[in-house]
Design an enzyme around this catalytic site. Structure first.
Site, mmCIF file in Angstrom:
data_model
loop_
_atom_site.group_PDB
_atom_site.id
_atom_site.type_symbol
_atom_site.label_atom_id
_atom_site.label_comp_id
_atom_site.label_asym_id
_atom_site.label_seq_id
_atom_site.Cartn_x
_atom_site.Cartn_y
_atom_site.Cartn_z
ATOM 1 N N GLN A 47 0.863 -1.189 0.000
ATOM 2 C CA GLN A 47 0.000 0.000 0.000
ATOM 3 C C GLN A 47 0.892 1.229 0.000
ATOM 4 O OE1 GLN A 47 -2.094 1.878 3.498
ATOM 5 N NE2 GLN A 47 -3.828 0.720 2.639
ATOM 6 N N TYR A 117 -5.977 11.207 3.239
ATOM 7 C CA TYR A 117 -4.565 11.308 2.911
ATOM 8 C C TYR A 117 -4.466 12.271 1.726
ATOM 9 C CZ TYR A 117 -3.093 7.441 5.984
ATOM 10 O OH TYR A 117 -2.806 6.659 7.070
#
Length: 251
Positions: A47, A117
């Site tokens: 990720q 994010y």
């Protein structure tokens, strides 16, 4: 397949100082990890992402980046508005991280486009208050997410699978919601930059507990919506820093 989360694409993109940062020095350790996973007959995904305004500037010692200036309520540090040069640098950092993931033996990368994010924060009308080409309309707010995904695809081609962890709902008033997130999902599919989406929700910046929604609450939620794309997978009980249980379904 198991996913190693979270692998930041830059030092400033870590949520805290002691976190994996994708750079050449990290490759030997990551290769030992993927070798161990492969030895058990499984596949491994990395990720990759940039924490943006979620990054803990107090821990990292460098200012966090976001679409607009704001205060991170968790670190109590100011978030700096990303410049066009910052966006270009971070976009290339994603491409480089994907290349390093291949070198490290990963079978897939999962681009982090969720939880406010960096790319997710640009998508959010609540967080993104810019008045330039990266703010305002949905098409403008989606440029970072689409650009990052495109850069990763161009960097790795079809050598590994490319997934994206994608927010459908920020879980805060004025944040990203289905009318816009579904359109961005369609754009990502049209771009051909990702092979699958892992659907998620919540904001690590503004509403962290929204991430931890169990099955019972999901079933009773009036805001629940079925995805429209048959290439998506759904997740429940997932957090920004840990394990995700993923179930693939036809929608």
């Amino acid at each position: 397949m198991t996913t190693v989360a979270y692998c930041a694409v830059a030092r400033e993109g870590t949520t805290q100082f002691h976190q994996i940062w994708m750079r050449p020095e990290a490759v030997p350790g990551l290769r030992r990890l993927t070798d161990a996973v492969h030895a058990e007959g499984a596949a491994a995904s990395a990720q990759i992402g940039h924490a943006g305004p979620v990054a803990n500037a107090r821990s990292n010692g460098v200012p966090a980046l976001g679409p607009s200036p704001m205060l991170n309520p968790q670190s109590m540090r100011r978030v700096r508005a990303a410049t066009a040069a910052d966006i270009a640098r971070v976009t290339e950092a994603h491409a480089n991280a994907a290349r390093l993931a291949i070198e490290s033996g990963f079978d897939a990368v999962e681009i982090h486009l969720g939880h406010n994010y960096l790319a997710s924060s640009f998508l959010s009308p609540r967080v993104n208050r810019r008045e330039d080409g990266y703010g305002g309309s949905l098409a403008n707010r989606a440029k970072v997410a689409r650009g990052v995904a495109r850069a990763v695809r161009d960097a790795v081609g079809d050598r590994i699978a490319i997934l994206a962890k994608f927010n459908m709902d920020d879980g805060v008033p004025g944040g990203l919601w289905l009318d816009e997130s579904l359109r961005v999902a369609e754009w990502l599919e049209e771009d051909g930059s990702v092979d699958a989406l892992e659907l998620t929700a919540g904001s690590s910046l503004l509403n962290p507990m929204y991430l931890f929604k169990g099955t019972r609450r999901y079933a009773s939620s009036p805001r629940r919506s079925r995805g429209r794309s048959g290439w998506a997978s759904g997740s429940s009980g997932s957090g920004s820093s840990g394990t995700t249980r993923t179930r693939t379904r036809t929608c």
